[in-house]
Design a protein around this motif. Structure first.
Motif, PDB file in Angstrom:
ATOM      1  N   UNK A  52       8.027  10.683  10.315  1.00 20.33           N
ATOM      2  CA  UNK A  52       6.653  10.177  10.291  1.00 20.33           C
ATOM      3  C   UNK A  52       5.757  10.992  11.218  1.00 20.33           C
ATOM      4  N   UNK A  53       6.245  11.289  12.419  1.00 19.81           N
ATOM      5  CA  UNK A  53       5.443  12.066  13.364  1.00 19.81           C
ATOM      6  C   UNK A  53       5.162  13.477  12.860  1.00 19.81           C
ATOM      7  N   UNK A  54       6.046  14.004  12.029  1.00 19.36           N
ATOM      8  CA  UNK A  54       5.848  15.348  11.480  1.00 19.36           C
ATOM      9  C   UNK A  54       4.949  15.325  10.246  1.00 19.36           C
ATOM     10  N   UNK A  55       5.182  14.370   9.339  1.00 17.08           N
ATOM     11  CA  UNK A  55       4.479  14.397   8.050  1.00 17.08           C
ATOM     12  C   UNK A  55       3.055  13.864   8.103  1.00 17.08           C
ATOM     13  N   UNK A  56       2.765  12.920   8.968  1.00 16.94           N
ATOM     14  CA  UNK A  56       1.406  12.361   9.000  1.00 16.94           C
ATOM     15  C   UNK A  56       0.366  13.429   9.317  1.00 16.94           C
ATOM     16  N   UNK A  57       0.527  14.232  10.373  1.00 13.25           N
ATOM     17  CA  UNK A  57      -0.478  15.261  10.616  1.00 13.25           C
ATOM     18  C   UNK A  57      -0.565  16.292   9.483  1.00 13.25           C
ATOM     19  N   UNK A  66     -10.174  10.945   3.557  1.00 12.59           N
ATOM     20  CA  UNK A  66     -10.398  10.019   2.444  1.00 12.59           C
ATOM     21  C   UNK A  66      -9.189   9.973   1.521  1.00 12.59           C
ATOM     22  N   UNK A  67      -8.718  11.149   1.100  1.00 12.55           N
ATOM     23  CA  UNK A  67      -7.571  11.167   0.195  1.00 12.55           C
ATOM     24  C   UNK A  67      -6.304  10.647   0.864  1.00 12.55           C
ATOM     25  N   UNK A  68      -6.165  10.895   2.170  1.00 16.12           N
ATOM     26  CA  UNK A  68      -5.013  10.357   2.894  1.00 16.12           C
ATOM     27  C   UNK A  68      -5.094   8.833   2.917  1.00 16.12           C
ATOM     28  N   UNK A  69      -6.271   8.294   3.122  1.00 18.87           N
ATOM     29  CA  UNK A  69      -6.438   6.840   3.098  1.00 18.87           C
ATOM     30  C   UNK A  69      -6.095   6.248   1.743  1.00 18.87           C
ATOM     31  N   UNK A  70      -6.513   6.939   0.668  1.00 17.02           N
ATOM     32  CA  UNK A  70      -6.190   6.466  -0.679  1.00 17.02           C
ATOM     33  C   UNK A  70      -4.677   6.542  -0.901  1.00 17.02           C
ATOM     34  N   UNK A  71      -4.062   7.631  -0.464  1.00 16.82           N
ATOM     35  CA  UNK A  71      -2.614   7.772  -0.600  1.00 16.82           C
ATOM     36  C   UNK A  71      -1.890   6.657   0.141  1.00 16.82           C
ATOM     37  N   UNK A  72      -2.329   6.330   1.337  1.00 14.24           N
ATOM     38  CA  UNK A  72      -1.691   5.259   2.098  1.00 14.24           C
ATOM     39  C   UNK A  72      -1.893   3.900   1.425  1.00 14.24           C
ATOM     40  N   UNK A  73      -3.067   3.697   0.807  1.00 18.03           N
ATOM     41  CA  UNK A  73      -3.294   2.445   0.071  1.00 18.03           C
ATOM     42  C   UNK A  73      -2.332   2.334  -1.103  1.00 18.03           C
ATOM     43  N   UNK A  74      -2.178   3.416  -1.851  1.00 20.39           N
ATOM     44  CA  UNK A  74      -1.270   3.410  -2.995  1.00 20.39           C
ATOM     45  C   UNK A  74       0.171   3.229  -2.526  1.00 20.39           C
ATOM     46  N   UNK A  75       0.548   3.916  -1.465  1.00 20.00           N
ATOM     47  CA  UNK A  75       1.908   3.794  -0.935  1.00 20.00           C
ATOM     48  C   UNK A  75       2.185   2.366  -0.473  1.00 20.00           C
ATOM     49  N   UNK A  76       1.195   1.738   0.154  1.00 16.52           N
ATOM     50  CA  UNK A  76       1.366   0.354   0.603  1.00 16.52           C
ATOM     51  C   UNK A  76       1.553  -0.588  -0.578  1.00 16.52           C
ATOM     52  N   UNK A 143      -9.065  -0.145  -5.346  1.00 14.25           N
ATOM     53  CA  UNK A 143      -8.817   0.583  -4.102  1.00 14.25           C
ATOM     54  C   UNK A 143     -10.077   0.615  -3.238  1.00 14.25           C
ATOM     55  N   UNK A 144     -11.199   0.200  -3.803  1.00 16.97           N
ATOM     56  CA  UNK A 144     -12.479   0.106  -3.104  1.00 16.97           C
ATOM     57  C   UNK A 144     -13.024   1.485  -2.727  1.00 16.97           C
ATOM     58  N   UNK A 145     -13.004   2.396  -3.705  1.00 15.64           N
ATOM     59  CA  UNK A 145     -13.653   3.690  -3.527  1.00 15.64           C
ATOM     60  C   UNK A 145     -14.552   3.917  -4.734  1.00 15.64           C
ATOM     61  N   UNK A 146     -15.670   4.571  -4.498  1.00 22.29           N
ATOM     62  CA  UNK A 146     -16.597   4.762  -5.604  1.00 22.29           C
ATOM     63  C   UNK A 146     -17.034   6.215  -5.755  1.00 22.29           C
ATOM     64  N   UNK A 147     -16.669   7.079  -4.855  1.00 21.54           N
ATOM     65  CA  UNK A 147     -17.216   8.427  -4.864  1.00 21.54           C
ATOM     66  C   UNK A 147     -16.188   9.507  -5.168  1.00 21.54           C
TER      67      UNK A 147
END
Length: 161
Positions: A52-57, A66-76, A143-147
């Motif tokens: 986790x410490x290696x892959x997150x950065x 933004x895309x990381x946030x969307x990826x985390x939402x989908x993963x969750x 996912x609450x994104x519009x743009x």
């Protein structure tokens, strides 16, 4: 005085007690299994933290915030599906432990195959429901994104938002 003996002597005494406890536990087959499982679990958690410490950065730099946030939402959302076994996994584990404790290997085989069949059927049912509903869900609102027009995360462009 906090320590009636020197710190080195106290530490040596604690290590000696831990060593005797380890030898007592590890002297039986079950105890060795407990020790092995404990060590394997600790190593597994350590590897998880390191990955986790290696892959997150790396992912954050590659995808952007933004895309990381969307990826985390989908993963969750996908990880929440882990709860969809409706307790079958725990029930399977308890029944298998009971059969193993009684030394009944035939029942153990039946329990594993029955549990696996039920889990496969529940997975197929959830997958089928998702396939039916995927085109009827507004993923931008969900996912609450519009743009973002098309989210490309390197998974075969399956996510068209």
């Amino acid at each position: 005085m906090l320590f009636p003996m020197s710190k080195e002597c106290y530490l040596r005494n604690c290590i000696s007690k831990l060593h005797r406890l380890y030898l007592e536990i590890a002297s039986s087959k079950r105890g060795r299994g407990i020790v092995f499982t404990t060590i394997a679990n600790a190593l597994s958690r350590g590897v998880t933290v390191a990955v986790t410490l290696i892959t997150v950065p790396l992912l954050l730099n590659y995808l952007g915030k933004v895309n990381y946030g969307v990826l985390m939402s989908i993963t969750s959302m996908v990880s929440l599906l882990g709860f969809s076994d409706l307790g079958i996994g725990n029930s399977l584990m308890n029944a298998l432990a009971d059969a193993d404790g009684k030394g009944n290997q035939d029942d153990a085989g039946e329990i594993v195959s029955s549990g696996a069949a039920v889990l496969v059927l529940s997975s197929l049912t959830i997958g089928f429901v998702f396939l039916i509903l995927q085109n009827h869900i507004s993923w931008k609102q969900f996912i609450n994104i519009s743009y973002i027009e098309n989210l490309k995360l390197g998974i075969g462009d399956t996510i068209q938002i």
